[in-house]
Design an enzyme around this catalytic site. Structure first.
Site, mmCIF file in Angstrom:
data_model
loop_
_atom_site.group_PDB
_atom_site.id
_atom_site.type_symbol
_atom_site.label_atom_id
_atom_site.label_comp_id
_atom_site.label_asym_id
_atom_site.label_seq_id
_atom_site.Cartn_x
_atom_site.Cartn_y
_atom_site.Cartn_z
ATOM 1 N N GLU A 116 0.858 -1.191 0.000
ATOM 2 C CA GLU A 116 0.000 0.000 0.000
ATOM 3 C C GLU A 116 0.894 1.240 0.000
ATOM 4 O O GLU A 116 2.094 1.140 0.275
ATOM 5 C CB GLU A 116 -0.893 -0.005 1.251
ATOM 6 N N ILE A 146 0.711 -2.606 -7.943
ATOM 7 C CA ILE A 146 0.231 -3.962 -8.224
ATOM 8 C C ILE A 146 0.542 -4.343 -9.674
ATOM 9 O O ILE A 146 0.033 -3.727 -10.625
ATOM 10 C CB ILE A 146 -1.273 -4.098 -7.895
ATOM 11 N N GLU A 353 9.045 -7.804 -4.099
ATOM 12 C CA GLU A 353 8.882 -8.985 -3.210
ATOM 13 C C GLU A 353 9.806 -8.853 -1.995
ATOM 14 O O GLU A 353 10.375 -9.839 -1.509
ATOM 15 C CB GLU A 353 9.071 -10.297 -3.968
#
Ligand code: FAD
Length: 368
Positions: A116, A146, A353
């Site tokens: 976020e 995203i 990641e």
């Protein structure tokens, strides 16, 4: 055999578009079509749900070979695994049947919504909320960065269901692109992987049936982290692929390019650079493949090994692609040659990641 098949496909159907995909910052549709036509877009999906049933090592080899030609395109098989692995690891049988079959067929892609605007490395600090309403949940919030947002049909979304419990108050859900209240931000303008769309995803009173929850309430963060243990190895594979691509190109170039009346490959200074590059790539490959085997077996030291592979391979990718630019001299610095793109693309593997600082935190907490 798998490597040969993917390499030929990538060279014929993906590499020819890599420069244009980067230049125009457009989705690599040619790559998606070629991967789907050859059943290589989501190879990790188990056979019982219509997938190819590839193990973790085979999946790594597919991603590595696609990344060798075009890192943006390698995000297709990589993020399809990232988005769907929470369902595979923790979802109900009904969720698996419903969502894995369209993924395996190539009818839908899957994205992963953890980060976020205010919650990156500290992902548990997320604000996106899900509130129960009878046999439904209502989601509100914003996810940022995203991958494949807007292109994917399905989204695994981590949201707070009990704000008093921090990471144990987070649950995971499958949200569909067509669910009312889901919308997307403008594509981010990035340094590299320009062909991979990265957008915000907005949830505005998105009402979804309760059976879209993945696993039990409060297990979403644990599922998200367990997923990353496996998928960080796919980022190592991307890093390995782009490093190999840059090395292969530079190795060919130095044999052709003449200065001082002979190929620059004759100079020991150049030979030593190539030897170091090849050595680092091979070390990254061994670490990545060993981690993939651990992922497949579910070994207890997977968390350390996955983080180590991702961290090491991505640092190698940055070094090797930078050295490849150096080996091409001024030509390497232009978009007329692919190594400039590869150097820009390699950078992301040190960031997503979990940044490489975060990988070191993960390793330090799970020392062998
Ligand atoms: C192109 C792209 C695609 C992405 N795709 C996805 C996706 O599909 N799904 C998804 O959920 N997320 C995705 N991400 C998000 C990505 O995982 C985050 O950007 C990343 O985790 C870092 O978070 P941040 O950007 O908020 O940086 P921050 O957390 O703000 O970090 C800033 C710097 O501080 C360092 N830092 C932070 N905390 C510590 C600490 N405790 N110790 C030492 N150093 C620290 C970091 O390493 C970094 O160098 C993507 C990001 C990008 C850029």
């Amino acid at each position: 055999m798998l490597r040969d098949v993917v390499r030929s496909l990538a060279e014929a159907k993906i590499a020819p578009f890599a420069a244009a995909v980067d230049e125009e910052a457009r989705f690599p549709q040619e790559a998606l079509d070629a991967l789907v036509a050859n059943d290589l877009h989501a190879v990790h999906v188990p056979e019982e749900y219509g997938g190819a049933g590839a193990d973790a090592l085979a999946t790594v080899i597919v991603i590595e070979e696609v990344a060798r030609a075009c890192v943006s395109s390698s995000l297709i098989p990589a993020v399809n695994k990232l988005g769907s692995l929470p369902v595979i690891l923790s979802g109900s049988e009904d969720l698996k049947k419903k969502y894995l079959s369209p993924l395996a067929k190539g009818d839908a892609m899957f994205s992963y919504c953890l980060s976020e605007p205010e919650a990156g490395s500290d992902a548990a600090g997320m604000k996106t909320k899900a509130v129960r309403d009878g046999d439904h949940w209502i989601l509100n919030g914003v996810k940022r960065w995203i991958t494949n947002a807007g292109v994917s049909e399905y989204y695994t979304v981590m949201a707070v269901t009990d704000p008093t419990k921090r990471s144990k108050g987070i649950s995971a859900f499958v949200v569909e692109k067509s669910d009312p209240g889901v919308s997307f931000g403008a594509p981010e303008k990035k340094l590299g992987i320009k062909g991979s769309p990265t957008r915000e995803v907005y949830f505005d009173n998105v009402r979804i049936p309760a059976d879209r929850m993945i696993g039990e309430e409060g297990t979403g963060f644990a599922t998200a982290m367990a997923t990353l243990d496996h998928t960080r190895i796919t980022i190592a594979a991307q890093a390995l692929g782009v490093a190999q691509g840059a090395f292969d190109y530079a190795k060919g170039y130095v044999q052709e390019r003449k200065q001082f009346g002979r190929p620059i490959a004759d100079f020991q200074g150049i030979q030593f650079m190539l030897a170091d590059m090849a050595m680092k790539i091979e070390a990254a490959r061994q670490l990545t493949y060993a981690a993939a085997a651990k992922s497949e077996r579910g070994d207890s030291d997977l968390t350390f090994q996955g983080a180590a592979a991702k961290c090491f391979a991505s640092d190698v990718a940055m070094e090797v692609t930078t050295d490849a630019v150096q080996l091409l001299g001024g030509y390497g610095y232009t978009r007329d040659y692919p190594v400039e793109r590869m150097m820009r693309d390699a950078k992301i593997t040190q960031i997503y990641e979990g940044t490489n600082q975060v990988q070191r935190i993960v390793m330090a907490r799970n020392l062998p």
